[in-house]
Design an enzyme around this catalytic site. Structure first.
Site, PDB file in Angstrom:
ATOM      1  N   ARG A 217       0.849  -1.190   0.000  1.00 11.60           N
ATOM      2  CA  ARG A 217       0.000   0.000   0.000  1.00 11.60           C
ATOM      3  C   ARG A 217       0.884   1.238   0.000  1.00 11.60           C
ATOM      4  O   ARG A 217       1.848   1.330   0.771  1.00 11.60           O
ATOM      5  CB  ARG A 217      -0.931   0.012   1.226  1.00 11.60           C
ATOM      6  CG  ARG A 217      -2.081  -0.999   1.130  1.00 11.60           C
ATOM      7  CD  ARG A 217      -3.059  -0.607   0.038  1.00 11.60           C
ATOM      8  NE  ARG A 217      -4.166  -1.540  -0.110  1.00 11.60           N
ATOM      9  CZ  ARG A 217      -4.219  -2.522  -1.007  1.00 11.60           C
ATOM     10  NH1 ARG A 217      -3.176  -2.732  -1.806  1.00 11.60           N
ATOM     11  NH2 ARG A 217      -5.282  -3.291  -1.113  1.00 11.60           N
ATOM     12  N   HIS A 265       0.759  -0.564 -10.613  1.00 12.01           N
ATOM     13  CA  HIS A 265      -0.136  -1.395  -9.802  1.00 12.01           C
ATOM     14  C   HIS A 265      -0.485  -2.698 -10.530  1.00 12.01           C
ATOM     15  O   HIS A 265      -1.658  -3.057 -10.693  1.00 12.01           O
ATOM     16  CB  HIS A 265      -1.417  -0.632  -9.446  1.00 12.01           C
ATOM     17  CG  HIS A 265      -2.073  -1.164  -8.199  1.00 12.01           C
ATOM     18  ND1 HIS A 265      -2.719  -0.354  -7.286  1.00 12.01           N
ATOM     19  CD2 HIS A 265      -2.187  -2.419  -7.701  1.00 12.01           C
ATOM     20  CE1 HIS A 265      -3.207  -1.087  -6.301  1.00 12.01           C
ATOM     21  NE2 HIS A 265      -2.892  -2.363  -6.540  1.00 12.01           N
TER      22      HIS A 265
END
Length: 302
Positions: A217, A265
């Site tokens: 994250r 990502h």
């Protein structure tokens, strides 16, 4: 059972067939009377954000491994299960192993410029300590794959709960976990306790020249502190797959920094063919009144 598919429209073509194949007894719908819904398959970004009308739903099954964008929904009163997808775990392990090997072997030294660089012999994996922050399903999968190559892997979690085959340090030993990490992999969730965990002081605890790989994250990392640690020469390189704002803005300094590799990502993806059976098993458990797998502890946020 009648199950509502509450996810962005783009998910439906990829997910509907695998879900129905894995759970043929399910009536999978995209709308209908909320009172008739027995369970919800959910991903943020769909049309349905208010879950309060679904008073008879026995489960909200997330299609995401991370639930920080769901668990904070004040209308969520139903049990929430996060997605633990074996395909996602395998993909994450492969991503991290690939970048660990790049760091370990010094692959970036070998520019195709006619210079014969044979003055440095890479060490063996057994001499390159790796620390994995986060010892959940993903962290364990990463540690297992690296361990088969020979890397000494230390895991870190706030609880310090034991994991078979891995040395795990708890919150009181975070400094030790960082100090020995020639390669640091962050797989911690986004919670109040983990935000900015990797600040200037903690990045300074890493060995000189250490690599940071962050497919967990973006909120765990202090962006400015990372750039300062790279500019000072203390850190060797950072591979970043997650960010506070996504897509990462084109003018963000990460893009142009020579010590940072940005990936968009893509470290791991939930794959319908491997995740659908997980959802099906939980739907059956919920309908039978059995314990739900991977139930989210809302007090912890994961």
């Amino acid at each position: 059972m009648r199950v509502l598919f509450a996810a962005p429209d783009s998910y439906w073509p990829r997910w509907s067939q695998p879900l129905q194949a894995a759970c043929p007894e399910m009536d999978l719908v995209r709308d209908g009377d909320p009172a008739s819904i027995d369970a919800i398959i959910y991903a943020p970004g769909g049309e349905i954000a208010d879950l309060s009308p679904y008073v008879n739903a026995r489960l909200v099954q997330s299609l995401w491994a991370g639930v920080e964008k769901i668990v904070t929904n004040q209308t969520l009163t139903q049990p929430l299960a996060r997605m633990v997808d074996p395909g996602l775990a395998q993909g994450m392990a492969e991503f991290c192993t690939g970048w660990v090997m790049r760091a370990h072997l010094g692959m970036d030294r070998y520019l195709q410029d006619g210079i014969w660089r044979n003055d440095v012999v890479p060490p063996l994996a057994k001499t390159r300590p790796v620390t994995v922050l986060g010892t959940g399903e993903l962290g364990r999968a990463v540690a297992a794959m690296l361990g088969t190559i020979g890397f000494p892997v230390t895991g870190y979690s706030a609880s310090g709960r034991a994991v078979a085959g891995m040395r795990v340090l708890g919150a009181q030993h975070l400094d030790e976990a960082l100090a020995q990490a020639q390669i640091l992999i962050n797989l911690l969730p986004d919670t109040a306790e983990t935000r900015n965990l990797l600040n200037a002081a903690r990045l300074a605890q890493l060995p000189e020249g250490a690599w940071l790989i962050n497919p967990g994250r973006g909120t765990v990392l202090d962006d400015a502190a990372l750039i300062a640690a790279l500019d000072s020469g203390h850190l060797g390189h950072a591979v970043l797959d997650v960010f506070r704002t996504e897509p990462l803005p084109a003018d963000h300094p990460f893009w142009s920094h020579p010590g940072i590799t940005v990936t968009p990502h893509i470290a791991a993806e939930t794959r319908p063919e491997t995740a659908a059976p997980v959802a099906a098993a939980n739907l059956r458990r919920a309908m039978a009144g059995e314990p739900i797998l991977h139930l989210v502890d809302r007090s912890k946020g994961y």
